[in-house]
Each structure stands twice: as C-alpha cells, then as structure tokens.
Design an enzyme around this catalytic site. Structure first.
Site, PDB file in Angstrom:
ATOM      1  CG  ASP A   7      -8.715   6.178  -1.675  1.00 12.18           C
ATOM      2  OD1 ASP A   7      -9.058   6.347  -0.493  1.00 12.18           O
ATOM      3  OD2 ASP A   7      -7.534   6.071  -2.033  1.00 12.18           O
ATOM      4  CG  ASP A  11      -2.094   0.874   1.139  1.00 13.58           C
ATOM      5  OD1 ASP A  11      -2.588   1.079   0.011  1.00 13.58           O
ATOM      6  OD2 ASP A  11      -2.554   1.365   2.176  1.00 13.58           O
ATOM      7  CD  GLU A  52      -2.329   2.470  -3.161  1.00 14.35           C
ATOM      8  OE1 GLU A  52      -3.359   3.144  -3.282  1.00 14.35           O
ATOM      9  OE2 GLU A  52      -1.463   2.716  -2.312  1.00 14.35           O
TER      10      GLU A  52
END
Length: 201
Positions: A158, A57, A104
């Site tokens: 998101d 992440d 990511e």
C-alpha cells in the site's frame, strides 16, 4: 444460485475514503466450525509443505470481517461481523503444532486482534515508513522499538517505494528520517534497510 449475498473488503481508512471492496464471497463460518475447520487445516498443511514461514494477509479478518452487500458499489455500506479466529487457529495448532507465521496486523488493530496474534505466537508486522506517521502507534514502527518476534519491512504493497516515500515527505520530516538512519538522501533505501537489520526483529 452460486452468487454471494455478502462480500468482503475493508472500511474507509487513510488509504481509501471508499474503503476496499474485494468482492470475495464471505465465509460461512458456522459451516467451517461444524467440520472442525478441516478445510483451513488442510490449507495450512499444504502451505507449510511449500514454505518455511507463512504471512497471513489481513490478519484482522480472523477476529472480524468487513461484510459488504454483494451489490454495493464500494465498501462504505459494510459492517463488522465476528470471525472465529481462536477456534480456527486452535484447530490448526492441534493438527500441525506450532508453526512460524507472520500476522499482517495493520489497520484498525483491536485488543482482540492482539490477543489472537499473541495467543498463537504469530509475529506482528512492523513498517519503517509508519514510524514517521502521525498515528498513535507510529512509535511501534520505529526499529529501536521492535521486539525480536516481529517481521520488519520498509513498507508494504500500500506504500510508495522507500525512495518515493522519502522524496514526498516535507523537508522537516526528511531531516528526521535522515537523523534516525544516519543516512543521506541518495542512499536512503540502503540506510532504511540497515536500520531494519540493526533492529532486534
């Protein structure tokens, strides 16, 4: 006294005008480097005992970190500080060898981020929903442009769900998504997945 002087987050962007203030203490990279990144190597070693593939992440934090004064109310007053990503991943690779990882790599991607990701063979992330945006890199997120080495998703944490995202689009953009997937509004979630599975990803 065990309290952080600076904490991490992310600068203001299209998702948040105040940025993201996570409140994590900043790493003392110099101290990690002195140990040959031993803590990180152990962490990756343990993760790969549990999982076949690891998704990292906020991968961009391994080239630079958004550093915010600990007492700040939001992330606006932060600044970028460099992170030792190449040295860290080299230490992991020396000990564990090549391992499958997903980066990511979303947000304000820089050439340094791409070099770091590609140097260690990490798979970039591609989001179908981003393929219909207005950003310069939108075209990279359309399935027909995916490389084999990438991880493809309809969206991420998101984003709205595929159905919610589609229903919130202007009519012209909904028609574009339907034309691209060959789908129908009632099955757009399945049509999106079919487009992803038909890609080289």
């Amino acid at each position: 006294r065990g309290q952080p002087r600076r904490v991490s987050g992310y600068p203001p962007d299209r998702f948040s005008r105040n940025g993201q203030h996570w409140g994590h203490p900043q790493y003392r990279w110099a101290a990690h480097a002195q140990t040959g990144f031993a803590w990180w190597v152990r962490r990756f070693e343990r993760i790969f005992e549990l999982f076949d593939v690891v998704r990292i992440d906020h991968f961009l934090g391994f080239t630079r970190t958004w550093s915010i004064p600990a007492g700040a109310a939001n992330a606006r007053s932060g600044r970028w500080v460099k992170s030792p990503g190449f040295k860290l991943f080299a230490a992991v690779a020396r000990t564990l060898g090549p391992r499958p990882m997903i980066a990511e790599d979303l947000g304000q991607v820089t050439p340094a981020d791409v070099r770091l990701r590609d140097s260690f063979g990490l798979a970039p992330m591609r989001l179908f929903q981003f393929g219909f945006g207005t950003e310069a890199d939108s075209v990279d997120h359309l399935p027909h442009n995916y490389s084999r080495l990438c991880a493809a998703y309809p969206g991420n944490h998101d984003n709205d769900t595929t159905v919610g995202w589609f229903q919130g689009l202007p009519a012209a953009k909904r028609r574009r998504v339907q034309a691209y997937t060959g789908g129908h509004p009632s099955t757009i979630h399945h049509d999106t997945l079919r487009a992803l599975f038909a890609s080289p990803a």
